[in-house]
Each structure stands twice: as structure tokens, then as C-alpha cells.
Design an enzyme around this catalytic site. Sequence first.
Site, PDB file in Angstrom:
ATOM      1  CG  ASN A 184      -4.734   4.119  -0.444  1.00 58.50           C
ATOM      2  OD1 ASN A 184      -5.183   3.235   0.280  1.00 58.50           O
ATOM      3  ND2 ASN A 184      -3.803   3.883  -1.352  1.00 58.50           N
ATOM      4  CB  SER A 185     -10.588   2.919  -0.173  1.00 64.09           C
ATOM      5  OG  SER A 185     -11.133   3.715  -1.205  1.00 64.09           O
ATOM      6  CB  ALA A 186     -10.766   2.091   5.079  1.00 64.32           C
ATOM      7  NE  ARG A 210      -3.905   2.062   2.418  1.00 60.50           N
ATOM      8  CZ  ARG A 210      -4.522   2.581   3.479  1.00 60.50           C
ATOM      9  NH1 ARG A 210      -4.109   2.251   4.702  1.00 60.50           N
ATOM     10  NH2 ARG A 210      -5.519   3.425   3.345  1.00 60.50           N
ATOM     11  CE1 TYR A 228     -14.258   3.383  -2.123  1.00 66.31           C
ATOM     12  CE2 TYR A 228     -15.738   2.360  -0.534  1.00 66.31           C
ATOM     13  CZ  TYR A 228     -14.561   2.344  -1.260  1.00 66.31           C
ATOM     14  OH  TYR A 228     -13.687   1.305  -1.129  1.00 66.31           O
TER      15      TYR A 228
END
Length: 371
Positions: A85-87, A25, A231
Site C-alpha cells: 500500500n503506497s505511501a 486507508r 516503486y
Amino acid sequence: MIAAISGTRAPIRGTIANALHAVPRHLFVPSLGVALTHAGPELIDRRRDPEAWWAAVYGPSAIVTQLDKGATDIRDVEGRYTSSNSAPGTVVDLLTLLDPDPGHRILEVGTGTGWTAALLSHLVGDAARVTSMEIDPAVGEQAGKALAAAGVHPHLIVGDGAAGWPEGARYDRVHVTCAVHTVPYTWIEQCRPGAVIVTPYSPGFDTDHSLRLVVLPDGSAVGRFPGYASYMMMRSQAATPGDPDDGSGRRFTTAVDPRTITYAPAGAGLVMSALTGLRMRLDDEKRVFLVDPGDPGRWGAAIHEPDGEPWVYELGDRHLWEEATNAYFEWVSRGEPGLDRFGMTVTPDGQQLWLDAPEATIGPRRRSAAA
């Protein structure tokens, strides 16, 4: 390092766990970002505090990478979140619902930082089979650099993902990283029968959900809401703010506490959305606003008064508060069904909410979003 990532839900399907190991990540998180922690948004700066930066990158939080479409410096922390940057936990949940297999052809709507495009490339075994679309040129450019540095080369397109990408059709999976209020039928048109579409879905009333659709041979798609996923809205479907108050509105008291609508359960939100087509939002003073997205001259605000009767102010010729409360009590009269009992069908004529079975429709069919 990836093995230490937290916030994902066990058990993780083995292939997805392998992808998390193979695609670090940190390669897709810039040196400056805003981590959305339980304590609130926190600036992370790799140069000034590398330990905190690494902890955030391999923690459970989403990391905002752009504010106000780039108009606000990320160091300001405050602003409208327009890329992130999504969880990790949410990413795993949606990829599990998507269930991509080697050889699948993938359309991703919302490249963002490029992390999920890289994960999808690993999962299908060939980055050339992944098409990822990003509406923001600056975000797309940065994602391209990160992907190239990681040695992953999916097909990257700058454009509105609502239109899909017919040149790459037919797709086996559509992975969406922004919320939609109406599902673009173009996604279904560009899929083969049996394809799976997974998208965050925002009914417009508080809670957002995940929506998993399967494309049928007749050109429709049907599915359910298997969980929750918050989102950012697709930019072409962002809510329209109400027009300025011109003084022609009407004020009246209401017997219904506005908090009944504000904090209504997920099932109620789906029904209120389907029956009214309205959008709800809260402001800092906890006033609930209702807006007609087709006519920003029609809006209303309901205010809770701790020491008096709640009241409503409305503008325009629709009785928005009455419509919303009637829809809420329609949900109550149906037995207060939970999220797991609802589903959606999408056809060329639009999308239709239903309860328990596709034949038990709720509200009018709503036109699918135009590209």
C-alpha cells in the site's frame, strides 16, 4: 480519521482531499504488514499492537503487504517487496499529476491493495469507469475483497498490465503503480488523444522518477519527468541477474571512482540509461554492478578500494564500465542538466529521451516493452 493522514504535500487539490476522506486507508491494509519507516522496516500487527497498526496506517509510510510473491511470510519482514500500500504522499503526488475528472475512463496498472482503485473510483464518480489490472491472482483476490467491503466495484482484471485492457478503451487516463523501464506502447494505443499517462519510471541507474505523458493525435505520447517516485518494478520488466561467473572475465583498474557512477545525479542516470541500455544495482558490500538486460552473460562489477586503486571485473564482450563512464561524462559535457530539463517521446517504434525539446534527442530510440 483520514483527516489525520500524514506525509502528504500541501496544498492537496480539493477533489483528491475529498477522495482521501471518502476512502479510508485502513480498509485496504491487512492486519499484518511491514511499514517502511525512516528507522527501517517494522512489522505492524493489528491484533498484538493495534495502536501501532493504526499509527502506521495513518502515517506517511508505505506498507508492504507481500514478500517474494507470497513465498515468504510477511512476519519474516526481510525479503523482496512484491506488493504494498503506497505511501500517501506519493499517491497524492501521482494522482495530482494524473488529474482525473468526473466521467473519465481510467486504466490502472497494478491494483495492489485496491486503495488507489477506490480513490480513482471516487474521483471519476463511477467505479464502472475504472479498470484495474493486477498480475498476481492472490493480490488481486484480496484487493477485490477489500473493495467489496468498502462498497466500491471497479472492473478488476487479473493479467499483465503491460498489455493494457483493450475492451475498456479508449481511456482518458492511465494510472500506473509499478515502475517501468520501457513504456508499453499498448497503453498509448488504448488512449484517446489528450489522455494522460502517469507512471513511475526506472532508468536503471539508481534514482527513479515520475513520468507524465500526454497522448497526441498522431498516436505518439510526449512528456517530462516532474519528480521522483520509487516503486517496485513491473514484474514483466524486472531486471535480469547476471549469469554465474565462469572464470572467463577480465579484471582491470579504473581511474574513475565507482562512487561517481553510483551516486550520479538523476539527469546523469537518464543519460547513462539512454546511451547504454544497461541496468545498475548495488549489493550489500557497496559494489556497483552493471548488467546488459538483453544478455545476462554480459555483466561487470566496479569496486571502490579505500586504500588503493578502484578496479573492475567484467564478463562478456561489451566494455560496460567504459560505456557507462563515457555516458556519464557526456552528461557532464552537456552542462550537467537536471531532471527538469529532460523529456521522453514514445511512438510505435519505441521511446526516445531528449533534452529541453523533443528534437534534441539523446541516444538511440529504444523499443517499447512488448506485452
